[in-house]
Structures are given as C-alpha cells and as structure tokens.
Design an enzyme around this catalytic site. Sequence first.
Site, short mmCIF file in Angstrom:
data_model
loop_
_atom_site.label_atom_id
_atom_site.label_comp_id
_atom_site.label_asym_id
_atom_site.label_seq_id
_atom_site.Cartn_x
_atom_site.Cartn_y
_atom_site.Cartn_z
N HIS A 1 40.30 7.80 54.72
CA HIS A 1 39.12 7.20 55.35
C HIS A 1 39.18 5.71 55.08
O HIS A 1 38.97 5.26 53.96
CB HIS A 1 37.85 7.81 54.75
CG HIS A 1 36.59 7.21 55.28
ND1 HIS A 1 36.25 7.24 56.60
CD2 HIS A 1 35.59 6.55 54.65
CE1 HIS A 1 35.10 6.63 56.78
NE2 HIS A 1 34.68 6.20 55.60
N LYS B 1 33.39 -1.31 56.10
CA LYS B 1 34.80 -1.46 56.50
C LYS B 1 34.92 -1.76 58.00
O LYS B 1 35.65 -2.66 58.41
CB LYS B 1 35.57 -0.18 56.14
CG LYS B 1 35.58 0.16 54.66
CD LYS B 1 36.41 1.37 54.36
CE LYS B 1 35.85 2.64 54.98
NZ LYS B 1 34.53 3.02 54.41
N ASP C 1 38.31 4.29 60.71
CA ASP C 1 37.76 5.58 60.27
C ASP C 1 38.84 6.47 59.65
O ASP C 1 38.82 6.74 58.45
CB ASP C 1 37.06 6.31 61.41
CG ASP C 1 36.23 7.48 60.89
OD1 ASP C 1 35.78 7.42 59.73
OD2 ASP C 1 36.05 8.45 61.64
N ARG D 1 39.37 -12.66 38.46
CA ARG D 1 38.97 -14.04 38.70
C ARG D 1 40.15 -15.02 38.68
O ARG D 1 39.99 -16.19 39.03
CB ARG D 1 37.91 -14.46 37.67
CG ARG D 1 36.66 -13.61 37.71
CD ARG D 1 35.61 -14.08 36.74
NE ARG D 1 35.11 -15.42 37.09
CZ ARG D 1 34.19 -16.06 36.37
NH1 ARG D 1 33.70 -15.51 35.27
NH2 ARG D 1 33.78 -17.26 36.76
#
Length: 337
Positions: free
Chosen positions: A157, A178, A196, A262
């Site tokens: 998915h 998404k 999908d 980071r």
Amino acid sequence: MKGNIMKSEKPNKVKDFFEKKKDALGLQVIGGGEGLNREIHRAVIQRPSFLLTGYAEDFADKRIQIMGKTEMRYLEKLPKKRILEVVSLLFSYNQLPAVIISKPDESDDFTRTISIMEKIADEKKVPLIMSTCSTEELFTQVTIYLDILLAPEQSIHASMVDVYGVGMLYTGAAGIGKSECALALVERGHRLVADDIVMISKRAGEVLLACGVEGAGHFLEIRGVGIVDIEKLFGIGAIRLQKRVEIEVHLELWKRGKNYERIGENPPKTQYFGVEIPKHTIPVSPGKNITAISEVIAMNHMLRVYGYNSAREFFNRTQEGQRRLEITEEYLATDRE
C-alpha cells in the site's frame, strides 16, 4: 506497511515462452512437442558443455539448455553410439524444461546429431527447439524474458512517483497523505507511476522495479474529492508505466519526543527482497511542505550518486573552520605588536 511476497501468476510453461518468443527468436519445435507443458523453474540458462563430455556432477537440470555451435560441432564429431549416450543423459532429467539449438553456420551440417536428438526428445517428452538466432542473441533475449517472467513480486500500500528521475516510494498509514503528495508532485511536473497498490519486483542486478496493478491505469483517490485520472488531467507526460525504486519516503504523524534524522550523513536503510535502499521518515504536520521536501530528497540523492555528501561536507567545513579559528586565536594570543 509492507505487503506479502507474491508468487508470480504469469504463465511459466515452455509453451507460453514458445508462443511469446517464436517470432522474435525464430523458434520451431522439432521434437518433444508433448512436453511443452513443462514448467520453467529458473531465470538462468546455460550451455551443457560439461555434461556432453560425461561430467554430470552438479548439473543444473532445472535450467533451459542452449546448444550452440560449439556443442553441436563437438557432438557431430563423436561416434553415433557416443552421441546416443550423451544425448540420452541430457534428456534424462525429469525437470529439464527444454533444449534450444541456436542457428548453425552455413558450413555446418548437424543432420545426424539433430536426428538423434529429435528421437530422444520425443521419447523423453522434452521440448527440442530450433532457433534462427545466434547463441549470444539467444542468451540475451531468453535471459531478459525469464528475468521478467520469474521475478518475485510484492504488493504494498503505497504511492510511486518519478521525481527528477529518482524513483520514490511513498509509504505510510492510510490517510496520511501519500496520494495528495503524489498529486502535488505531478502538478509540479513529476510523473506518477502508481498509487494505492504498488507492485515491486526484483530484477537481475539487484534492481527493484515498481509498477501499478495491470489494467488499473493511473488513477488517484483523493479523500473529499474522489477518483481522478492523472493521464487525462495532466497528459501522457505525467505518467510512467514503471520505474526503478531508489528511495522509500515513509510519512507518519509527527510524534513529540521522537528523534527524527537531522544530519543525514548515512540515512537509514530498508530492504525488499534483500536489496537495500535509503529510507527517509518524514513527520507530517500542518503547514509542512512534503512536496518540496520530496524534491530536495531526490536532488540530494543524485548528489550522493555523483559523490557529494552534504552532511559530510558540512562536518568538514565546520572542522576546518574550527581549526582555522584555533590557529587565529593562538596567533592573536602571542601577538604583542
């Protein structure tokens, strides 16, 4: 969320290979026609050179065997009895898919050997196929076909987008955004591969390839709007049929207290079928421009491909700046003028 590895449902019998490639490779079944329903088990093919000399140990009998000019010339020089023994050994393996003979030179006459092979192929019901292609071309074309045919597949998915030529796989929980991210990227000129349900397969050379479900087209489901057709809305240039998967971008709701990357000197990895790719986990929160971040991820990835690491360069410059500062401070400390 990763899906389950799926066994390919594509036909993998010798007759399917024959029907698919008979015109391109000039194939003709000359023996063992009753065995065309044999299954092809391996994407690798080989030439049975060692077996023809009598050395049968570790013979890979589940592979399609290619008989080139070298093998056929060798057999043609043998006594008839020895040819019978060697060919009988070759065709004796129960899981042998097929034997293909490549195009001989005009000066070659393999009539005697081929006649023996046809007879034994009929007895053992193993397809014996003649091709009008050279051995090299046969190896190339058959290997490409089998690599696609027998590639392991996995459905997940996700959304898949080509961003600046970099294949980016977007994963995350349902409703995280998404499809909306994919739509925004298409609007900025990038290309949708699938949404999908994305099919991922492993190809030769440790390559992961993504595509949509066959026949599904390039549709997006936008919550609150419905189904939209990207090809009709944005044109043929906004879609791709398939793309290599190079990066996974995992979207998740921002979690207070979680340590997100980071620096980025060495991004975390994820893997599919044992092939590792970088994985970037992006926290989603109101106002965050995931589209722009996606473009930066793609361009930064290309910089890495060309040997430039931004995080490493930042560290190097910081260390160099610190070193120069220490030298300056030492000089000023001793300066009395």
